[in-house]
Design a protein around this motif. Structure first.
Motif, short mmCIF file in Angstrom:
data_model
loop_
_atom_site.label_atom_id
_atom_site.label_comp_id
_atom_site.label_asym_id
_atom_site.label_seq_id
_atom_site.Cartn_x
_atom_site.Cartn_y
_atom_site.Cartn_z
N SER A 1 39.00 -32.22 19.92
CA SER A 1 39.16 -30.78 19.66
C SER A 1 40.54 -30.26 20.03
CB SER A 1 38.09 -30.00 20.43
OG SER A 1 38.26 -30.16 21.82
N THR A 2 41.31 -31.03 20.81
CA THR A 2 42.62 -30.57 21.24
C THR A 2 43.75 -31.19 20.44
OG1 THR A 2 42.52 -32.24 22.99
CG2 THR A 2 41.93 -29.98 23.57
N GLY A 3 43.45 -31.78 19.28
CA GLY A 3 44.49 -32.23 18.37
C GLY A 3 44.86 -33.68 18.45
N CYS A 4 44.01 -34.52 19.05
CA CYS A 4 44.33 -35.95 19.16
C CYS A 4 44.43 -36.58 17.77
CB CYS A 4 43.25 -36.65 19.97
SG CYS A 4 43.38 -38.45 19.98
N GLN A 5 45.47 -37.39 17.57
CA GLN A 5 45.67 -38.10 16.31
C GLN A 5 45.59 -39.62 16.49
OE1 GLN A 5 45.95 -36.62 13.35
NE2 GLN A 5 45.90 -34.57 14.25
N THR A 6 46.09 -40.12 17.62
CA THR A 6 46.07 -41.56 17.89
C THR A 6 45.83 -41.78 19.38
OG1 THR A 6 48.43 -41.75 18.38
CG2 THR A 6 47.79 -41.92 16.05
N GLN A 7 45.81 -43.05 19.78
CA GLN A 7 45.60 -43.38 21.19
C GLN A 7 46.86 -43.21 22.03
OE1 GLN A 7 43.02 -43.94 23.04
NE2 GLN A 7 41.55 -43.78 21.36
#
Length: 737
Positions: A442-448
């Motif tokens: 929900s906070t905008g994570c795209q990758t690890q």
């Protein structure tokens, strides 16, 4: 069963009416190649898996370390802001939760921070999911804590008052194991936790391996490790039986146990954690018995923290769509509570239990305690099972939501190494955690890359900030644990909806939850697996043979009792059995078929033998198809009144029969033989390839099958047409109907 003859239909096509011969559908099976010898098969597999080329080496490295594949394609301008934001927020949330869940696992706070730090880095390197957050998970902490407490009791560490700095009681000699001998309570607790974690990681990695001769491999190993590895390479299949309802019920039941275990910290009571079964009742009995010893300072602190965290958590959930990031109220509570405890001298003046000294930096790596592996191998199995089942299910769920793929095998390797490698640094078991994964997404994570940012936050705490939490009360950590159980406990409100949707799944959830909470956590997992397996067996036991009817407009057959306007055939009955036929239900299959057809050939033959002795002979075509117990005169009278046709053909639709074993093939042989002795022809239709192979191997039909062999047909219409045009024993021909 509907009387045959009330509604008639003709299945022969127009070409048959014009005098042309009707030909059923006939297909020729593809010839299977000659079976390979064992030597050839082994040689090919060795060449496939053991050959080496630069391309293959590169592919193996890229598949085993996925970050090498996706990091060069990282879109810095588009993704970095979301990854940094989500990593910072998750890292901030991990600080209080890592310290709190260390309490649940029976460890000092520093080891929870170690665990979150190492798992974040390792999963970033080896994982294939872009969104899941791997770290401390409450249910696994509970399971680890139960093992730690049990081993502490066995080793002679009794009483709650023996803190991490108490070295008065040492473990009795356990060989020459340098990691155990000379340990105080804290040292021995983390030795147990690290050994459980290492063993669970070996299970998780080993579940994917393929070993040609397991006994040969394990015979060369030390006995403790051999005992573990004998099960390692055969456990992966068990995760198939962990359904969503089972895992949800297990997590909810474990949450009740976690809640109960934290009550003593909320009240500031010095009582031991009970061992064995029925710990929920034992814990509440101990709490109620010692209620008079409640620490008022801890009680008031717990109430204040609950009054702050419960509504603020609700606000975060309610406005999560509007908030760019959840507000870290837990961290605020920890900071304020630590300051209040330090300046108010809660520990010295009021006897409040605090976190104590939290060192900075890292301890040197240390091997797990090999002598403890036999003691914890069974516990590690259930921990490994729950850990990789939750991780794989969460990674697949978020991958499906965001439109990419994850490699389930690589996920198993990743979570396995997230346990094996950190175990050398005194960490405990980890897996994916739903709440932190939702925050991350929900906070905008795209990758690890966000996982690396979280690790940097934890590294800062480990190197600089950790000692500042010395005065943090344990009751505050217990409040954080209890508040985070909200999601699992809310599952109780969904039970009515689950019951309406699927009663079997709801029953599995209730049984697993009740057993995990009221009896024993690990037993709840086992009971849930057994109940799930038996529910599948029960469905095959309860299946009934259902009569089919033909639609008026085309050659399609459906269940007669479910649809209006279906037609039956004069003298021919069509039945479907929607379950595999095997040793456990073959008797029930025959009973159901005989009952619904209305003619039990075994009992009919007994009646005919009795009448033969009395001098009354009946032909097979005159055999009445009525319920047992009625006299011959009554049956004959009913048949005369209805002018009902006699049964001379039975078609079994096998499209829903998934497989047959030897007992199932023999059951079909008996049905064909018993009805054949009464002049009723039995044929099969729409058999799957696996069923056809089983029938051929079981000798049900000739080795070379043709389209006109009269035993098996590809369509129900062909089978019905064949039976209708067969001469009946009295010489009548029911051609066309």
């Amino acid at each position: 069963m509907m009387p045959h003859g009330d509604v008639h239909c003709t299945t022969a096509p127009e070409s048959d009416a014009q005098g042309e011969q009707y030909r059923p559908l006939a297909l020729e099976r593809v010839e299977k190649g000659a079976p390979q010898s064992c030597r050839t098969a082994v040689s090919r597999r060795l060449k496939k898996h053991c050959s080496c080329s630069p391309q293959k080496v590169k592919a193996k490295i890229l598949s085993f370390v996925p970050i090498l594949k996706w990091l060069p394609r990282y879109q810095l301008r588009d993704w970095i802001l979301g990854d940094v934001m989500s990593g910072l927020i998750v890292g901030i949330l991990l600080v209080p939760q890592s310290i709190a869940y260390s309490l649940l696992a029976g460890q000092d706070p520093i080891y929870g921070l170690y665990t979150s730090f190492f798992s974040s880095i390792i999963y970033t390197l080896l994982g294939t999911s872009r969104h899941i957050s791997v770290g401390i998970f409450g249910v696994l902490c509970l399971l680890v804590g139960q093992v730690v407490d049990r081993e502490l009791a066995v080793a002679g560490y009794l009483g709650e008052g023996m803190g991490s700095n108490n070295s008065a009681v040492l473990l009795a000699a356990r060989g020459n194991d340098s990691t155990v001998v000379g340990c105080d309570k804290s040292c021995y607790a983390i030795a147990v936790g690290a050994t459980v974690t290492f063993t669970a990681g070996v299970y998780q990695v080993g579940a994917l391996l393929r070993v040609p001769s397991l006994s040969t491999v394990t015979s060369c190993l030390p006995r403790p490790l051999s005992q573990v590895l004998m099960g390692v390479f055969q456990v992966g299949f068990v995760s198939v039986y962990l359904s969503d309802s089972l895992l949800s019920g297990f997590a909810t039941g474990a949450s009740l146990t976690i809640l109960t275990s934290q009550v003593k910290y909320l009240l500031g009571l010095k009582i031991r954690r009970p061992q064995g079964w029925f710990t929920l009742f034992k814990t509440w009995f101990s709490v109620l018995s010692n209620l008079g010893q409640t620490n008022v300072c801890d009680l008031l602190t717990s109430l204040v923290c609950l009054l702050v965290l419960v509504p603020t958590k609700e606000l975060n959930n309610r406005f999560k769509a509007k908030l760019k990031a959840p507000i870290p109220f837990e961290l605020f509570v920890v900071i304020i509570a630590t300051l209040a405890s330090h300046f108010g001298r809660f520990n010295t003046d009021y006897g409040s239990d605090v976190a104590g000294e939290i060192p900075t930096g890292f301890l040197p790596p240390q091997l797990p305690s090999w002598s403890l592996i036999p003691n914890v191998a069974v516990d590690a199995f259930s921990i490994a099972l729950v850990g990789f089942a939750i991780t794989v299910s969460l990674s697949e769920m978020f991958a499906k939501k965001h439109g990419y793929r994850v490699d389930a095998n690589q996920e198993m390797y990743a979570i396995g190494f997230c346990n094996i490698i950190p175990s050398f640094f005194r960490c405990f078991t980890t897996s994916a955690a739903l709440t932190k994964t939702l925050v991350k997404e929900s906070t905008g994570c795209q990758t690890q890359v966000s996982g690396l940012v979280s690790a940097v936050v934890l590294l800062l705490v480990l190197l600089v900030i950790a000692p500042l939490f010395y005065s943090l009360q344990k009751c505050v950590l217990a409040v954080i644990i209890v508040v985070n159980l909200r999601g699992a406990l809310l599952k109780f409100s969904e039970v009515p909806r689950m019951w309406r949707a699927n009663r079997v799944d709801a029953s599995i959830w209730l049984v697993t939850m009740a057993t995990s909470a009221l009896v024993n956590t690990e037993l709840g997992l086992l009971v849930g697996v057994l109940v799930s397996a038996f529910s599948v067996l029960a469905r095959t036991q309860r299946t009934q043979a259902l009569e089919l009817g033909r639609t008026p407009s085309r050659d399609h057959y459906e269940v007669l009792a479910l649809y209006h306007g279906l037609q039956t055939h004069s003298g021919v009955a069509v039945f479907r059995y929607a379950a595999p036929i095997y040793y456990a239900n073959q008797t029930l299959f025959k009973k159901s078929l005989y009952r619904h057809v209305g003619l039990d050939p075994v009992k009919e033959k007994s009646r005919r033998m009795k009448r033969d002795k009395e001098g009354v002979r009946y032909s097979a075509a005159e055999a009445p198809r009525k319920e047992d117990g009625e006299s011959t005169a009554n049956v004959t009278l009913i048949l005369d009144k209805k002018s009902q046709s006699t049964l001379h053909g039975l078609v079994l639709d096998c499209s829903a029969v998934l497989f047959l074993d030897t007992a199932g093939v023999n059951a079909l042989k008996e049905v064909r033989k018993d009805y054949g002795e009464l002049g009723v022809t039995v044929v099969l239709a729409q058999c799957g390839n696996g069923v056809l192979d089983a029938l051929r191997r079981g000798g049900y039909m000739p080795e070379k099958q043709g389209g006109d062999d009269g035993l098996i047909f590809f369509t129900i219409a062909d089978a019905v047409h064949h039976v209708q045009h067969m001469p009946v024993p009295n010489g009548d021909d029911h051609g066309g109907c």
